[in-house]
Scaffold this active site. Structure first.
Site, short mmCIF file in Angstrom:
data_model
loop_
_atom_site.label_atom_id
_atom_site.label_comp_id
_atom_site.label_asym_id
_atom_site.label_seq_id
_atom_site.Cartn_x
_atom_site.Cartn_y
_atom_site.Cartn_z
CB ILE A 64 0.12 -5.88 -8.10
CG1 ILE A 64 -0.23 -7.17 -7.36
CG2 ILE A 64 1.45 -5.31 -7.63
CD1 ILE A 64 0.75 -8.31 -7.61
CB CYS A 65 -3.28 -3.94 -4.01
SG CYS A 65 -4.87 -4.70 -4.36
CB ALA A 66 -3.29 -7.36 -0.38
#
Length: 105
Positions: A64-66
């Protein structure tokens, strides 16, 4: 090796509380400290090659990231390292928050 895309709904319903997995947040340490999905471990994308041994390969890995862009690159790195089950969480932390889900700080 390749990785698969995972929607917010699929992650929430299949993995979040139900399936043992490793959630790797590849955002910067500062972004992570401002709020992250519960139980995520922070390995910034620019450190992932060096710290890849911190990610266990014996269970699914969700990246996951932004918003889902950096996590695609992180997913590709893990898949190239022969991790057998890698998923990119589409929409990232933004979609998680937009759906009213909790963040840890």
């Amino acid at each position: 090796m390749s990785y698969q895309q995972l929607t917010f709904v699929d992650y929430r319903d299949t993995y979040y509380n139900n399936t043992e997995h490793t959630l790797v947040d590849v955002r910067t340490t500062m972004e992570y400290m401002q709020g992250h999905v519960p139980n995520a471990i922070n390995i910034p994308l620019n450190e992932l090659h060096r710290r890849i041994a911190e990610v266990t390969s014996d269970k699914p890995v969700v990246v996951i990231c932004a918003s889902g862009n950096r996590s695609q690159e992180g997913s590709a790195i893990l898949a190239a390292a022969a991790y057998p089950e890698v998923y990119n969480l589409q929409g990232g932390t933004m979609i998680w928050m937009m759906n009213g889900q909790p963040l840890e700080r």
